[in-house]
Design an enzyme around this catalytic site. Structure first.
Site, PDB file in Angstrom:
ATOM      1  N   GLU A 182       0.635  -1.187   0.196  1.00 48.30           N
ATOM      2  CA  GLU A 182       0.118   0.016  -0.059  1.00 48.30           C
ATOM      3  C   GLU A 182       0.966   0.996  -0.010  1.00 48.30           C
ATOM      4  O   GLU A 182       0.716   2.352  -0.854  1.00 48.30           O
ATOM      5  CB  GLU A 182      -0.969  -0.024   1.075  1.00 48.30           C
ATOM      6  CG  GLU A 182      -1.857  -1.079   1.188  1.00 48.30           C
ATOM      7  CD  GLU A 182      -2.906  -1.071   2.513  1.00 48.30           C
ATOM      8  OE1 GLU A 182      -3.986  -0.679   2.286  1.00 48.30           O
ATOM      9  OE2 GLU A 182      -2.409  -1.712   3.411  1.00 48.30           O
ATOM     10  N   GLU A 229      -4.127  -9.120   4.023  1.00 52.16           N
ATOM     11  CA  GLU A 229      -4.860  -8.740   5.178  1.00 52.16           C
ATOM     12  C   GLU A 229      -6.151  -9.565   5.638  1.00 52.16           C
ATOM     13  O   GLU A 229      -6.589  -9.781   6.706  1.00 52.16           O
ATOM     14  CB  GLU A 229      -5.519  -7.262   5.344  1.00 52.16           C
ATOM     15  CG  GLU A 229      -4.163  -6.345   5.390  1.00 52.16           C
ATOM     16  CD  GLU A 229      -3.526  -6.049   4.243  1.00 52.16           C
ATOM     17  OE1 GLU A 229      -2.444  -4.955   4.079  1.00 52.16           O
ATOM     18  OE2 GLU A 229      -3.614  -6.764   3.368  1.00 52.16           O
TER      19      GLU A 229
END
Length: 625
Positions: free
Chosen positions: A115, A135
């Protein structure tokens, strides 16, 4: 001790290289992010800096945000403890930086690391670099903008695949998909990244803010169609995983209302999910796993004969390991003179798929032999746990009541296919009767006899398996079991097995008043799993395993207990020791000693203690060591 730092060096070319150093994986922490923001602020202010390169030291970009922060949130229940840096760090500091920022990515960029890289204006990667957002395997969604930037860089279809399956890709595919702008060797990575950054300054390279891109999204109808199909698939394949549908909702928010709106929803949903039971269970299992460090059937004389012969022909330094799943190792080795090097190496079927390896020590096993086998386990990419020596060891012993309980229920009149369905709905891949089909009845009978000899007071003996063998059935191996097995199709219930079941019921004659008992699906689940929890309590009490979390890891990796429930002991604590104890006590009075609760379970229930708490601790104690 490794020092965690973020450094900045400005070269003669006017490029500031900001480097993350938090060995071994350069995970992100609140402190690292704070220093990183300071370095970006300094680089932005300095007149001698034209552009910025962000990288990680030690051959790794970043393995993501330090998930120990999740543990803090789970313990405190305070969601403000969770990281929320999406806007401030990635949008304000990096993406909206007045100077171009290029990520120099090597080794891995996972979770928050990827990210971070996606917030930069370009990404240059070394060959064979892993890129992914895992995640969802922890019950949450990306929280640093991954749900918004990934679809804009690789398209909705590929992004959904990477998100839902937590599937990393290599940098070579990343370049093909548009996630990576260029690939350079490890030796040339920084140089290539600096040149790319200067190319942006000189307008020879594009200055791209990925949150603003829409060219990879496609038409609205096409994107929504892809998301609709993904939702249907998630409902089928992961019905108990709320993070999957939540992630798709957040992706759709950004597509419908823009990247900034998507980031706002991502932040809200991420904080909601981090407090979910699924996240608590999966995070517990992750940390529990980090703390763990068919040659012959269960035939004792045959095993003894093999080991006696091996002792004669093997060198004195050779480890004598056996894959037995139930037989006491002391019995196997009692006719040898090499008990210090006899150890259990119990793999779970199918061995090439199941990741768990039980390393079974006896009182005479050499510590060096245990260490050597731990090393072997890690080399062959298994998750080893060291357990004590007893019949069934840790996993099979804990779950032998789970395999016998279904026979008790069937002989009480409960439909066997309903039992399997209840277990599948709970989250195990198959029910106990289909599992017996896969293992074969002869092996099950042999193991059952070992357990009956070792634990006669809590063993349920049913004639059903012997009746099946008598009728020429041995499960999937000969195509005749509780289910019908046809090539190319899923197993189907076999109605021709019902007369055999009825014969077993007649022989047992335990149905109250001769009539089937009436039970809910919840009661079926509890009558199957609570005896296993009870046996797990005995395993803990006897010191067969060092900690309850070892049983959680073992139950998930060895018995396919649903990971999102955190393992058998974690799940039991969510149910409550008092409810488990009172239920077992009531059933034992009605149906017999198979359900009799252990002393360990009774003590925990009376004191209101979690089953997973160390034996000497009490949650109400304020005493100091």
């Amino acid at each position: 001790m490794a020092v965690t730092v973020v450094t900045m060096e400005v070269g003669n070319d006017g490029v500031a290289v900001i480097s993350i150093s938090n060995p071994p994986l350069n995970v992100l922490t609140v402190a690292i992010i704070a220093v990183m923001k300071e370095k970006f602020s300094e680089a932005t202010r300095r007149s001698d800096v034209k552009a910025i390169v962000l990288t990680g030291k030690g051959g790794r970009f970043s393995g993501g945000f330090d998930i120990s922060a999740f543990q803090k949130v789970h313990k405190s229940g305070d969601v403000s403890d969770s990281p929320n840096e999406s806007f401030d760090l990635i949008v304000n500091t990096i993406e909206d930086c007045k100077k171009p920022v290029v990520a120099a990515v090597e080794g891995l960029a996972l979770g928050g690391g990827l990210e971070l890289a996606m917030g930069c204006h370009a990404r240059i990667a070394a060959p064979k670099t892993q890129l992914g957002l895992p995640e969802l395997t922890l019950g949450v969604i990306p929280g640093l903008g991954g749900t918004q930037r990934l679809p804009r860089l690789v398209g909705v279809s590929k992004a959904v695949e990477m998100l839902l399956f937590s599937k990393p890709i290599m940098s070579e595919e990343g370049k093909f998909q548009g996630l990576i702008d260029d690939i350079a060797s490890s030796e040339e990575l920084l140089r290539a990244s600096r040149l790319w950054a200067l190319g942006i300054v000189e307008r020879r390279k594009p200055w791209v803010r990925s949150l603003h891109r829409t060219d990879k999204i496609g038409s609205l109808s096409e994107a929504q169609g892809l998301l609709r199909n993904a939702r249907e698939q998630a409902k089928r394949t992961a019905p108990n995983m709320p993070q999957h549908l939540a992630c798709l909702d957040v992706v759709e928010e950004g597509i419908l209302h823009g990247g900034y709106a998507g980031l706002l929803k991502e932040a809200t949903v991420a904080k909601e999910l981090v407090l979910s039971n699924t996240s608590k269970a999966l995070a517990h299992l992750f940390f529990a796993q980090r703390t763990t460090a068919k040659a012959v059937i269960e035939d004792v004389p045959l095993k003894q004969k093999i080991f006696t012969e091996l002792e004669k022909v093997c060198s004195s330094c050779c480890i004598l390991a056996t894959n037995t799943s139930t037989i006491d190792l002391n019995v196997i080795g009692e006719k040898t003179n090499s008990q210090a090097r006899i150890i259990g190496a119990h793999f779970f079927s199918p061995a090439h798929v199941m990741p768990l390896l039980e390393i079974v020590r006896t009182e005479k096993t050499s510590p060096q032999v245990i260490l050597d086998l731990l090393t072997v386990g890690k080399i062959i990419k298994k998750v080893p746990i060291v357990v004590g020596n007893c019949t069934g060891f840790a996993v099979n012993r804990t779950f032998f009541p789970y395999m016998q309980g279904p026979h008790l229920l069937v002989n009480l009149g409960v439909d066997l296919f309903r039992i399997d369905r209840v277990i599948r709905n709970f989250g195990l891949p198959i029910g106990p009767f289909q599992l017996q089909d896969l293992g074969g009845y002869r092996l099950g009978l042999a193991a059952g006899k070992e357990f009956a000899n070792a634990f006669p007071d809590r063993t349920f003996r049913s004639p059903l398996t012997e009746l099946l063998l008598k009728n020429g059935r041995n499960g999937k191996s000969n195509g005749k079991g509780f289910y019908i097995y046809e090539k190319g199709s899923r197993p189907k219930p076999d109605p021709s097995v019902l007369p055999i079941i009825e014969e077993s019921r007649q022989l047992m004659n335990i149905m109250p008043g001769g009539k089937p008992i009436s039970v809910t699906d919840k009661e079926i689940l509890e009558m199957l799993l609570f005896p296993a929890v009870n046996e797990a309590c005995l395993v803990l009490d006897e010191g067969v395993v060092a900690r309850a979390s070892d049983l959680d890891v073992a139950s998930v990796l060895g018995m396919s207990f649903p990971s999102y429930r955190g393992g058998i002991m974690f799940w039991a604590d969510t149910v409550g020791s008092n409810h488990i104890y009172t239920s077992l006590k009531r059933w034992s009075e009605i149906y017999g000693s198979f359900f009799k609760p252990s002393r360990f379970l009774e003590e925990r229930a009376v004191k209101g203690m979690p089953l997973s708490a160390p034996a000497t601790s009490s949650p109400k104690s304020n005493s100091k060591l």
